[in-house]
Design a protein around this motif. Sequence first.
Motif, short mmCIF file in Angstrom:
data_model
loop_
_atom_site.label_atom_id
_atom_site.label_comp_id
_atom_site.label_asym_id
_atom_site.label_seq_id
_atom_site.Cartn_x
_atom_site.Cartn_y
_atom_site.Cartn_z
N ALA A 176 -9.87 -42.26 41.30
CA ALA A 176 -10.34 -42.14 39.93
C ALA A 176 -10.84 -40.71 39.94
N LEU A 177 -10.29 -39.87 39.09
CA LEU A 177 -10.66 -38.46 39.18
C LEU A 177 -10.80 -37.85 37.80
N ALA A 178 -11.49 -36.71 37.77
CA ALA A 178 -11.62 -35.98 36.51
C ALA A 178 -11.58 -34.50 36.82
N ALA A 179 -10.92 -33.76 35.92
CA ALA A 179 -10.78 -32.31 36.11
C ALA A 179 -11.22 -31.58 34.85
N ILE A 180 -11.89 -30.45 35.05
CA ILE A 180 -12.18 -29.56 33.91
C ILE A 180 -11.74 -28.15 34.31
N SER A 181 -11.50 -27.31 33.29
CA SER A 181 -11.06 -25.95 33.59
C SER A 181 -11.62 -24.97 32.57
N THR A 182 -11.93 -23.80 33.04
CA THR A 182 -12.44 -22.77 32.12
C THR A 182 -11.33 -22.30 31.18
N TYR A 183 -10.06 -22.55 31.55
CA TYR A 183 -8.96 -22.18 30.65
C TYR A 183 -8.93 -23.05 29.40
N GLU A 184 -9.35 -24.29 29.55
CA GLU A 184 -9.35 -25.22 28.40
C GLU A 184 -10.71 -25.94 28.38
N PRO A 185 -11.74 -25.20 27.95
CA PRO A 185 -13.11 -25.71 28.13
C PRO A 185 -13.51 -26.81 27.15
N ASP A 186 -12.56 -27.28 26.36
CA ASP A 186 -12.90 -28.30 25.36
C ASP A 186 -12.57 -29.71 25.83
N LYS A 187 -12.02 -29.86 27.04
CA LYS A 187 -11.55 -31.20 27.41
C LYS A 187 -11.77 -31.56 28.88
#
Length: 623
Positions: A176-187
């Motif tokens: 079960a994982l989650a990723a965030i990125s500064t390239y798409e900081p809205d999601k």
Amino acid sequence: MCGIFGCVCKKENVAPLIRKGLKRLEYRGYDSVGEATIKDGKLFIKKDAGKIDEVHKKCNLDDLPGRIGVGHTRWATHGAPSSINAHPQFDCSSPPRFAVVHNGIIDNFAELKKELEEKGHVFKSKTDTEVIAHLIEEHFVQKPQADARKTVAKTGISKLEEAVSKSLSQLDGSYALAAISTYEPDKIVCARNESPLVLGISENGQFFASDIPAFLPLTKNAIFMRNGELAVLKDDSFTIKNISDQRIILREPKLLDWTPEMAEKKGYTHFMLKEIHEQPEALRNTLRLQDKYLDLLTTFLDRAHEVIMVACGTSYHACLAASYMFSKVSYLATHPVIASEFSEQHSRSANIDSTILAVSQSGETADTLAAVETARQRAATILGLTNVVGSTLTRVSRVYIVQQSGPEIGVAATKTFTSQLSVLSQLAIQLAKKRGKISTEEIDLLEDKIQLIPEMVEQIIESQESKVSSLAKKLRDEKCFFFLGRGISVATALEARLKLMELAYVPSIAFPAGESKHGPISLIQEGFPVFFICPPGETRKTLIGNISEMKAREANIITVCEEGDEEIIQLSDDYIEVPRGLPEVLSPITYVVPLQIFAYRMATEKGYSPDMPRNLAKSVTVR
Ligand code: M6R
């Protein structure tokens, strides 16, 4: 076997929400903790080894800025607990561009790591999770902003989502994982395969978590993610997709009836103590189960050629007790099997005529689910008993019952055990009605008695708690205990021993009392503490003989017996009394309660934390 939690909200400063959410997941693992948030195109990170409160005290997890973030509380599988191995894990860039939190195990991480290193990726941690961050980095093709927007418009898939999907297709194992990125900081992009993941949906933002209590004070609208699904969360929307073909899945949130207070300690020193005290209420809930579910499940049991019950730990003890109940009340032979042994024992013999009754409080125990999967592949019928609606067990079962105990946070199973026993005994009674093997009078008696159990448990807690606490004070320095019983009480003895070992770290032995003279009695010398579980009924007379054998060798005899059972009391150095009138076949439900309290008090006497025993986690989602 970790907890993940995160959110994307309309308002600033989600870090305290994430810390508090993780705190409610700490039962899943607590050797290190970390959070990452994004603000103004930059990732902010804090993580370290230690429990959440310790790390928060050291480095204030709450001052991470931003409206979006992910967090993790860890139970180490790959790489020792340390700041570097704590999640989130990151890509190569400096400062990092991608942050990933993960619960599960990536089986092929070594191969993937080698390939990524050959491409120039530099790894910092010893975790399997770090490969996911580098894979996402690898697949995230940078395109100019305008082009990127066109891609989203054309395909409906953002670059982050695409990179995560491609990465997932390379992973073998559970996550079960989650990723965030500064390239798409809205999601936030999160996904599930074999490890639990739930979404919390609200007007103020969206949440993901390993378990419901994490977001319960924030929203009661939950969506249970299934294997092979991915979700994209934004502050005002969520989309769920099938990972393999990107097909959009429409699923309405379920309104939970758990209150946030149910997940808090309510003034008790420990969750375990609170959960022991909640047993009367939890047991009352089990008596409200709809007849139609009991009826459906027993129809399957009635037609079964063979019934194998699979479970682990405490749930296995419930199955063991149930095997006596089914045999004595419904004349049905069942085989309780420890789930991790199932494949060895039954992978060939299970077949279309086999019925598997899988019992798991969490519904997520990897060994139990693996046993179920083996049986499913051999066309067996799967029945489930669990405490968690929407858990994997509920999805893989042909019919299941949810025991309605409410969240159990303490690592030690208490209220979920007695509730399992209550449901299983109701199944045995219902099946007896179908099979007509015992008289209507006997059935009526059992049905009447089962209604009295919640009150009896209330009485035990009220009248015996201080006595049991004094006993724990007295026995706190003992190095080993015996727990003995006969018949169904063997299950009670095994459960009492498990509680004492896991919480107070006292090596102990439990076995059918009749076995003593075949070996174990040689350990007995003056003062050796031996607990006997002595309900009235068929086994009592012979058990008195077993007590006498131990007494003759100067053991310290502690009994759990029916109120006013003078014969037993006379033989005892110490005794704990349980209300009169419950038939032996139902006795584990009440007799185990003072023994739970004993284990709890032994742990606190010794200065250990009963809610978080060392090396253990509440939900064992790895094999
Ligand atoms: O969630 P489950 O019922 O499948 O968990 C099985 C065991 O891990 C569990 O019962 C464990 O033995 C208890 N926490 C011990 O108190």
